[in-house]
Scaffold this motif. Sequence first.
Motif, PDB file in Angstrom:
ATOM      1  N   SER A  51       0.861  -1.179   0.000  1.00  0.00           N
ATOM      2  CA  SER A  51       0.000   0.000   0.000  1.00  0.00           C
ATOM      3  C   SER A  51       0.895   1.225   0.000  1.00  0.00           C
ATOM      4  O   SER A  51       2.109   1.136   0.169  1.00  0.00           O
ATOM      5  N   ASN A  52       0.280   2.388  -0.157  1.00  0.00           N
ATOM      6  CA  ASN A  52       1.033   3.635  -0.067  1.00  0.00           C
ATOM      7  C   ASN A  52       1.045   4.172   1.354  1.00  0.00           C
ATOM      8  O   ASN A  52       1.354   5.330   1.588  1.00  0.00           O
ATOM      9  N   GLY A  53       0.727   3.290   2.302  1.00  0.00           N
ATOM     10  CA  GLY A  53       0.671   3.657   3.706  1.00  0.00           C
ATOM     11  C   GLY A  53      -0.743   3.515   4.213  1.00  0.00           C
ATOM     12  O   GLY A  53      -1.616   4.297   3.845  1.00  0.00           O
ATOM     13  N   THR A  54      -1.023   2.510   5.043  1.00  0.00           N
ATOM     14  CA  THR A  54      -2.393   2.260   5.490  1.00  0.00           C
ATOM     15  C   THR A  54      -2.859   3.302   6.495  1.00  0.00           C
ATOM     16  O   THR A  54      -3.923   3.903   6.346  1.00  0.00           O
ATOM     17  N   SER A  55      -2.050   3.554   7.520  1.00  0.00           N
ATOM     18  CA  SER A  55      -2.407   4.528   8.538  1.00  0.00           C
ATOM     19  C   SER A  55      -2.029   5.943   8.122  1.00  0.00           C
ATOM     20  O   SER A  55      -2.832   6.870   8.198  1.00  0.00           O
ATOM     21  N   THR A  56      -0.808   6.110   7.668  1.00  0.00           N
ATOM     22  CA  THR A  56      -0.302   7.415   7.221  1.00  0.00           C
ATOM     23  C   THR A  56       0.432   7.209   5.906  1.00  0.00           C
ATOM     24  O   THR A  56       1.283   6.324   5.808  1.00  0.00           O
ATOM     25  N   PRO A  57       0.137   7.982   4.871  1.00  0.00           N
ATOM     26  CA  PRO A  57       0.793   7.776   3.577  1.00  0.00           C
ATOM     27  C   PRO A  57       2.309   7.868   3.651  1.00  0.00           C
ATOM     28  O   PRO A  57       2.854   8.742   4.334  1.00  0.00           O
ATOM     29  N   ASN A  58       2.985   6.945   2.965  1.00  0.00           N
ATOM     30  CA  ASN A  58       4.445   6.999   2.881  1.00  0.00           C
ATOM     31  C   ASN A  58       4.868   8.268   2.166  1.00  0.00           C
ATOM     32  O   ASN A  58       4.238   8.679   1.189  1.00  0.00           O
ATOM     33  N   ARG A  59       5.978   8.864   2.621  1.00  0.00           N
ATOM     34  CA  ARG A  59       6.423  10.101   1.986  1.00  0.00           C
ATOM     35  C   ARG A  59       7.895  10.359   2.271  1.00  0.00           C
ATOM     36  O   ARG A  59       8.441   9.924   3.300  1.00  0.00           O
ATOM     37  N   LEU A  60       8.536  11.016   1.332  1.00  0.00           N
ATOM     38  CA  LEU A  60       9.884  11.560   1.497  1.00  0.00           C
ATOM     39  C   LEU A  60       9.825  12.997   1.032  1.00  0.00           C
ATOM     40  O   LEU A  60       9.414  13.262  -0.109  1.00  0.00           O
ATOM     41  N   GLY A  61      10.190  13.924   1.912  1.00  0.00           N
ATOM     42  CA  GLY A  61      10.010  15.326   1.577  1.00  0.00           C
ATOM     43  C   GLY A  61      11.241  16.173   1.822  1.00  0.00           C
ATOM     44  O   GLY A  61      12.118  15.828   2.627  1.00  0.00           O
ATOM     45  N   PHE A  62      11.292  17.281   1.114  1.00  0.00           N
ATOM     46  CA  PHE A  62      12.351  18.276   1.265  1.00  0.00           C
ATOM     47  C   PHE A  62      11.663  19.634   1.393  1.00  0.00           C
ATOM     48  O   PHE A  62      10.860  20.015   0.536  1.00  0.00           O
TER      49      PHE A  62
ATOM     50  N   GLU B  46      13.907  30.502   3.751  1.00  0.00           N
ATOM     51  CA  GLU B  46      14.945  31.525   3.755  1.00  0.00           C
ATOM     52  C   GLU B  46      14.336  32.835   4.232  1.00  0.00           C
ATOM     53  O   GLU B  46      13.359  33.331   3.660  1.00  0.00           O
ATOM     54  N   GLU B  47      14.899  33.405   5.309  1.00  0.00           N
ATOM     55  CA  GLU B  47      14.437  34.674   5.833  1.00  0.00           C
ATOM     56  C   GLU B  47      14.958  35.803   4.944  1.00  0.00           C
ATOM     57  O   GLU B  47      16.158  35.903   4.694  1.00  0.00           O
ATOM     58  N   LEU B  48      14.043  36.649   4.474  1.00  0.00           N
ATOM     59  CA  LEU B  48      14.407  37.738   3.576  1.00  0.00           C
ATOM     60  C   LEU B  48      14.431  39.092   4.268  1.00  0.00           C
ATOM     61  O   LEU B  48      14.817  40.096   3.659  1.00  0.00           O
ATOM     62  N   GLY B  49      14.031  39.145   5.525  1.00  0.00           N
ATOM     63  CA  GLY B  49      14.021  40.391   6.273  1.00  0.00           C
ATOM     64  C   GLY B  49      12.672  41.063   6.269  1.00  0.00           C
ATOM     65  O   GLY B  49      11.840  40.865   5.374  1.00  0.00           O
ATOM     66  N   GLY B  50      12.412  41.859   7.303  1.00  0.00           N
ATOM     67  CA  GLY B  50      11.152  42.581   7.394  1.00  0.00           C
ATOM     68  C   GLY B  50       9.949  41.688   7.571  1.00  0.00           C
ATOM     69  O   GLY B  50       8.843  42.053   7.171  1.00  0.00           O
ATOM     70  N   GLY B  51      10.144  40.520   8.159  1.00  0.00           N
ATOM     71  CA  GLY B  51       9.032  39.586   8.342  1.00  0.00           C
ATOM     72  C   GLY B  51       8.687  38.784   7.117  1.00  0.00           C
ATOM     73  O   GLY B  51       7.707  38.025   7.125  1.00  0.00           O
ATOM     74  N   LEU B  52       9.471  38.923   6.036  1.00  0.00           N
ATOM     75  CA  LEU B  52       9.222  38.220   4.775  1.00  0.00           C
ATOM     76  C   LEU B  52      10.156  37.022   4.645  1.00  0.00           C
ATOM     77  O   LEU B  52      11.349  37.114   4.964  1.00  0.00           O
ATOM     78  N   SER B  53       9.644  35.898   4.175  1.00  0.00           N
ATOM     79  CA  SER B  53      10.458  34.706   3.965  1.00  0.00           C
ATOM     80  C   SER B  53       9.997  33.974   2.723  1.00  0.00           C
ATOM     81  O   SER B  53       8.834  34.077   2.311  1.00  0.00           O
ATOM     82  N   ALA B  54      10.913  33.241   2.101  1.00  0.00           N
ATOM     83  CA  ALA B  54      10.603  32.381   0.966  1.00  0.00           C
ATOM     84  C   ALA B  54      10.701  30.931   1.409  1.00  0.00           C
ATOM     85  O   ALA B  54      11.487  30.593   2.302  1.00  0.00           O
ATOM     86  N   HIS B  55       9.890  30.062   0.801  1.00  0.00           N
ATOM     87  CA  HIS B  55       9.905  28.659   1.203  1.00  0.00           C
ATOM     88  C   HIS B  55       9.587  27.766   0.007  1.00  0.00           C
ATOM     89  O   HIS B  55       9.059  28.225  -1.007  1.00  0.00           O
ATOM     90  N   PHE B  56       9.930  26.485   0.159  1.00  0.00           N
ATOM     91  CA  PHE B  56       9.560  25.484  -0.847  1.00  0.00           C
ATOM     92  C   PHE B  56       9.276  24.170  -0.132  1.00  0.00           C
ATOM     93  O   PHE B  56       9.698  23.960   1.011  1.00  0.00           O
ATOM     94  N   ASN B  57       8.554  23.291  -0.793  1.00  0.00           N
ATOM     95  CA  ASN B  57       8.252  21.960  -0.243  1.00  0.00           C
ATOM     96  C   ASN B  57       8.031  20.981  -1.397  1.00  0.00           C
ATOM     97  O   ASN B  57       7.159  21.198  -2.237  1.00  0.00           O
ATOM     98  N   LEU B  58       8.843  19.938  -1.442  1.00  0.00           N
ATOM     99  CA  LEU B  58       8.712  18.867  -2.427  1.00  0.00           C
ATOM    100  C   LEU B  58       8.486  17.565  -1.677  1.00  0.00           C
ATOM    101  O   LEU B  58       9.176  17.279  -0.691  1.00  0.00           O
ATOM    102  N   GLU B  59       7.519  16.735  -2.156  1.00  0.00           N
ATOM    103  CA  GLU B  59       7.199  15.515  -1.425  1.00  0.00           C
ATOM    104  C   GLU B  59       6.760  14.420  -2.386  1.00  0.00           C
ATOM    105  O   GLU B  59       5.936  14.645  -3.268  1.00  0.00           O
ATOM    106  N   THR B  60       7.321  13.228  -2.216  1.00  0.00           N
ATOM    107  CA  THR B  60       6.970  12.081  -3.038  1.00  0.00           C
ATOM    108  C   THR B  60       6.513  10.923  -2.155  1.00  0.00           C
ATOM    109  O   THR B  60       6.758  10.911  -0.945  1.00  0.00           O
ATOM    110  N   GLY B  61       5.819   9.948  -2.761  1.00  0.00           N
ATOM    111  CA  GLY B  61       5.340   8.792  -2.017  1.00  0.00           C
ATOM    112  C   GLY B  61       5.684   7.500  -2.721  1.00  0.00           C
ATOM    113  O   GLY B  61       6.069   7.501  -3.897  1.00  0.00           O
ATOM    114  N   TRP B  62       5.536   6.359  -2.036  1.00  0.00           N
ATOM    115  CA  TRP B  62       5.874   5.066  -2.614  1.00  0.00           C
ATOM    116  C   TRP B  62       5.065   3.948  -1.963  1.00  0.00           C
ATOM    117  O   TRP B  62       4.459   4.133  -0.907  1.00  0.00           O
TER     118      TRP B  62
END
Length: 403
Positions: free
Chosen positions: A52-63, A67-83
Amino acid sequence: MRQRLMVVAALGVFAAATHAESSVTIYGMYDAGLRYVREANAAGQSSLSMGSNGTSTPNRLGFKGVEELGGGLSAHFNLETGWNSGTGALESTTGSAITGTRALFQRLAIVGLSQDRWGTIDFGQNYSVGWRTSYDYGPFNYRYPTIDPVSAVVPGSSASQATAGVRFHNDVQYTGVFGPITVRAEHAFGNVAGAVTTNTATAGSLAYKSGPLVVAGSYTTRKIATTGGIFTGAPAIAGPPAVAGEPAVNANTPTYSDRSWSAGAAYSFGPVRVSGGYNDERLAGALNNVVAGLPLTPAQGDTRVRVGWFGANWTVSPFVNLAGGWFRTLVDTPVARAAGAASGTSGKKDLLMFAATYFLSKSTYLYGEFDRTTLSGNQVIGYGTKTTQRHPLGVSAGLAVAF
């Protein structure tokens, strides 16, 4: 010489400070379990499976990174795959229902900006606003996603919510938190040349969270084309081609609406949390004509899927958690009405679920789950039939490790 050394030292301090304000995290979950299902196929036979791809909780590998840009502003990313836990194969073995292609980061692929005062905006493949809102009042918070009906009716990029993935492709999503109020809005682009609204989705939600109380609701509308993707049909007039990699939808093909709304609440009494909710979806009748290939008219009505639920979650101790839920699904299709209710999927499905979790550590736990379904009308599960499925029963057990 001394001034040059001071400049070099200052640059080194600046670089170190910049590095300290950025972070990248690798995370994941591996859930391997066994599942027994009685009345699992059209012959009414039972099955015992592991993969299965995870019966209770889906399998995942994420990154993910910030990055804090100053003044309360930040940039972000999220990549996630399953198996698949049984074979190691990627979760997206059959490809996307929208693009027809397999994806590496099929679970999540977003980049965005956050500002402390004004909120967050994300771009890419993201969990839908409906998913993020219903999470707060689902009895299992999307654990056991292939069993819990709340996961199945969340709007996403697929034919109908009843078979939806819980994410939207090509999505722009905003989230703002203003005290106890959380506001979300999104628009998913269809990427069809010459047809701006085709295969698009727009949604909004509002949630109130204060102490032990959560009250929330969402509304989603989609414009679905009758050609391309998983739908079939021949447009009468030729139009411009679709964007490369996207479904071959003709610009002159009519689109039909799919509208859904959901509302619910949850309240915590110390270690006990109770919750309840409702989801209502209407898929335009004219679209059902194309899908079913029957000579129906829009006046014969829309397909309607309604799901109501309530449940409780009890943290018995730091090591033990118990959860239970009851779900009722009502399906009404014009296909069944036109055939005198002798075909289609109209009917009722009642599901009772119980689950127990034992934590071996903060990141490792054992789980067990039991579910029993009562069917009426033409409702079935999976590849079953009305004559072979009466009271399907499922039992799951496994081990999950977070990292």
